[in-house]
Design an enzyme around this catalytic site. Structure first.
Site, PDB file in Angstrom:
ATOM      1  N   HIS A   1      16.754 102.391 137.478  1.00 27.76           N
ATOM      2  CA  HIS A   1      17.934 101.720 136.906  1.00 27.76           C
ATOM      3  C   HIS A   1      17.858 100.212 137.041  1.00 27.76           C
ATOM      4  CE1 HIS A   1      19.989 105.189 135.691  1.00 27.76           C
ATOM      5  NE2 HIS A   1      20.240 105.661 136.898  1.00 27.76           N
TER       6      HIS A   1
ATOM      7  N   GLU B   1       3.274 118.361 116.752  1.00 25.21           N
ATOM      8  CA  GLU B   1       2.575 118.074 118.009  1.00 25.21           C
ATOM      9  C   GLU B   1       1.624 119.201 118.417  1.00 25.21           C
ATOM     10  OE1 GLU B   1       5.652 116.932 120.808  1.00 25.21           O
ATOM     11  OE2 GLU B   1       6.980 118.550 120.185  1.00 25.21           O
TER      12      GLU B   1
ATOM     13  N   ASP C   1       1.979 114.828 122.801  1.00 23.54           N
ATOM     14  CA  ASP C   1       1.542 116.223 122.914  1.00 23.54           C
ATOM     15  C   ASP C   1       0.403 116.539 121.958  1.00 23.54           C
ATOM     16  OD1 ASP C   1       2.934 117.539 124.987  1.00 23.54           O
ATOM     17  OD2 ASP C   1       4.780 117.386 123.815  1.00 23.54           O
TER      18      ASP C   1
ATOM     19  N   CYS D   1       6.697 109.281 116.795  1.00 25.20           N
ATOM     20  CA  CYS D   1       7.565 108.938 117.923  1.00 25.20           C
ATOM     21  C   CYS D   1       6.850 109.065 119.270  1.00 25.20           C
ATOM     22  CB  CYS D   1       8.830 109.784 117.905  1.00 25.20           C
ATOM     23  SG  CYS D   1       8.517 111.532 118.097  1.00 25.20           S
TER      24      CYS D   1
HETATM   25  C1  PEP Z   1       5.428 113.516 122.024  1.00 25.94           C
HETATM   26  O1  PEP Z   1       4.947 114.585 122.438  1.00 25.94           O
HETATM   27  O2  PEP Z   1       4.740 112.613 121.497  1.00 25.94           O
HETATM   28  C2  PEP Z   1       6.866 113.243 122.171  1.00 25.94           C
HETATM   29  C3  PEP Z   1       7.407 112.166 121.639  1.00 25.94           C
HETATM   30  O3  PEP Z   1       7.595 114.125 122.889  1.00 25.94           O
HETATM   31  P1  PEP Z   1       7.621 114.164 124.489  1.00 25.94           P
HETATM   32  O4  PEP Z   1       6.888 112.945 124.997  1.00 25.94           O
HETATM   33  O5  PEP Z   1       9.053 114.168 124.861  1.00 25.94           O
HETATM   34  O6  PEP Z   1       6.922 115.458 124.781  1.00 25.94           O
HETATM   35 MG    MG Z   2       6.269 116.246 122.874  1.00 28.06          MG
END
Ligand code: PEP
Ligand code: MG
Length: 606
Positions: free
Chosen positions: A199, A441, A465, A512
């Site tokens: 935090h 993923e 992933d 993402c």
């Molecule tokens: C990913 O796998 O790239 C993703 C964004 O999900 P997480 O990191 O939450 O598994």
């Molecule tokens: Mg993921």
């Protein structure tokens, strides 16, 4: 972390850059005296008085936090949730009642009983395999420390009484400490412990205070009033710098200030390439507290809202109302920008005490994410109801994680349809045209991406992933971390295939995973055709700035070349040539060496 003593007296330390910026100034060591706790047996006749003493200490801490919330500067009022959660923790059953019970049943003093309760809570947190949540034990520890200093009446030296601008040095800083920092007087801070997601680090970024954390023993290396340089960008701290180093960092500080002004000034400009290709740039979040940072960094919405926190942060599962209130607030704060809410990605390695799961040998390949939700439809329905209800209050999209084939989308959509039907019958408002996306993923999802694209409104590539599953590299195993290659041509080809399938079916493709926020990768990713990038908010201005300096056309040519490469080192060479040629002043010269060693982000002194 490492410390290196040069031939001069200066000491160089490497930690984690938690909040960017360069600070140069004298140290002010915050005396975090360790509160010594001793076991003391008590008589039966003393039990009630000991329990009262504990209750009063808790009340005092409660009053202290309450006053602090009321006095919080407007700019960081959004973060009052952290202090409120500390107030709640004070009365948490595991902490409060457990301590009272121990005083009585074990006939021990309040301090010792409290310490034992903390140990038990820590043991529970240790079983959680989620970095963010594991760090939340810091909150419990902070609350316990506060109660202990009330019980033992020990005082610590205060950040509030600073007379001149200083760099604060501490073993650790609590959110309360950080909130009380006088921004005029605190040039930056450095701590022994902590990480980017603690935090104090999140608050430092909101307040714009440069910070380096996780230095292990800076408190043991500096003396009061000594000159230090703190580089929150790279995680470096230099104690008692020589003249040459000082001059170098003074110039770097000026450069950074100029750069920051320019970046902030332009962070709200659209991310558009020189030849007019518009890219959406959004933020990844886990907490509502991150929204001010999301907006101030120029995000055009949230591309990934990881929803695990509410399930992991408390005893018992959150009910529909709690989820709804949280999603609604986020949707409202972001409107008209979209928020993409990912359904629960839990199971296997993420432990939730109230969902009983068998222990798995291969948790990353186990019952997680959409697989778990389809096995536990009631859990799924509760979350979907909350998401749909929140969709009436803003621009909400749904994202299903870890989709491996068409059947999972169809099953998930059928449940969503039935939930929507139920809400309709109950007369509860929701967005009937809510967009549905899937995370790409799992490699098989790419092989059948064409069929999947026909079922949904968008793809979001979870490269964290995707890389793990395609290269067979456990993303949390440090022994294979060096083999985790985002620029592997195989990974790039998969990204390209997914994007092509999306575009052939007239839907958009977002990314993402962490790759999206790495400025160096931006030209290749644009060349591969991605329409949207979603990343940590702090990375957004830099990524946008890169996008505005390149053409889509040259990115496509770069990506075509990279797609033909036979190894990641070849891709790196192609990319390095491009970046050095096209964006020579965007990357520090000493980065290239680390880039080639696949250690892009390691703090190193040359
Ligand atoms: C990913 O796998 O790239 C993703 C964004 O999900 P997480 O990191 O939450 O598994
Ligand atoms: Mg993921």
């Amino acid at each position: 972390m490492k410390s290196q003593k040069s031939n001069k007296a200066q000491i160089k330390l490497c930690g984690v850059g938690a909040s960017p910026g360069i600070a140069i100034g004298k140290t002010f060591i915050v005396g975090q005296k360790r509160v010594k706790v001793k076991k003391r047996p008590i008589l039966e006749s003393e039990i009630t008085a000991e329990q009262e003493k504990f209750k009063q200490a808790v009340e005092s801490v409660h009053d202290y936090l309450d006053t602090l919330i009321k006095k919080m500067p407007e700019q960081i009022k959004e973060h009052s949730g952290i202090l409120r959660s500390h107030m709640q923790l004070l009365k948490d059953k595991l902490l409060y009642e457990n301590t009272l019970t121990k005083i009585e049943s074990e006939r021990i003093n309040a301090e010792w009983a409290l310490k034992k309760s903390l140990m038990e809570i820590k043991a529970l947190f240790d079983q959680v395999d989620d970095a963010y949540l594991r760090e939340r034990i810091e909150d419990v520890e902070y609350v316990v420390k506060r109660i202990l200093s009330e019980l033992t009446q020990s005082k610590t030296s205060s950040i509030t009484a600073l007379k001149e601008p200083v760099i604060v040095i501490a073993h650790e800083l609590s959110p309360a400490d950080t909130i009380q920092m006088d921004q005029e007087k605190v040039l930056g801070f450095a701590t022994d412990v902590g990480s980017r997601t603690s935090h104090a680090a999140i608050l430092a970024r909101s307040l714009g205070i440069p910070a380096v954390v996780g230095l292990e023993d800076i408190t043991g290396q500096v003396v009061q009033g000594e000159l230090v340089i703190l580089d929150g960008l790279t995680g470096k701290v230099i104690i008692d710098p020589d003249q040459e180093t000082l001059k170098y960092y003074q110039e770097k500080q000026q450069d950074y200030l100029r750069y920051r002004l320019d970046v902030i000034h332009k962070s709200h400009l659209p991310a558009e390439t020189l030849d007019g290709q518009r890219i959406q740039v959004k933020a990844n979040i886990e907490l509502i507290e991150e929204i001010p940072l999301v907006l101030s960094n120029g995000a055009e919405g949230v591309g990934l809202f990881r929803t695990e926190y509410l399930y992991l942060s408390q005893k018992g599962l959150p009910d529909e109302e709690m989820l709804f209130q949280s999603y609604k607030q986020i949707a409202e704060k972001l409107a008209p920008h979209p928020v993409t809410i990912r359904t629960l990605d839990i199971g296997g390695d993420k432990f939730v005490s109230d969902i009983s799961l068998d222990e798995e040998i291969n948790p990353a390949l186990g019952l997680r994410a959409i697989r778990l939700m389809l096995r536990e439809p009631e859990l799924f329905r509760t979350q979907l109801r909350a998401i749909l209800r929140a969709s009436a209050y803003g621009n909400v999209q749904i994202l299903f994680p870890l989709i491996s084939g068409q059947h999972e989308i169809i099953d998930a959509k059928n449940i969503l349809k039935s939930v929507a039907h139920e809400l309709q019958k109950e007369g509860i408002a929701f967005d009937p045209n809510i967009k549905i996306g899937i995370m790409i993923e799992v490699p098989t999802a790419i092989m059948v991406a064409d069929a999947l694209a026909k079922e949904v409104d968008f793809f979001s590539l979870g490269t964290n992933d995707l890389i793990q599953y395609s290269l067979a590299i456990d993303r949390i195993n440090e022994h294979v971390a060096h083999l985790y290659e985002p620029l592997h041509p195989g990974v790039l080809r998969m990204i390209h295939m997914a994007v092509e399938a999306a575009h052939n079916n007239y839907i958009e493709a977002a990314i993402c995973g962490e790759m999206a926020g790495e400025p160096m990768y931006v030209p290749i990713l644009i060349g591969l055709g991605l329409d949207e990038f979603s990343m940590n908010a702090i990375d957004i201005p830099r990524v946008k700035r890169i996008i505005r300096q390149i053409t889509h056309e040259e990115c496509v040519a770069l990506a075509q070349e990279a797609l033909k490469a036979s190894s990641s080192s070849q891709v790196k060479k192609i990319l390095k040539d491009f970046l050095q040629n096209r964006l020579p002043s965007e990357f520090e010269p000493d980065l290239w060496h680390e880039f080639e060693l696949n250690r892009d982000k390691i703090c190193q002194f040359t």
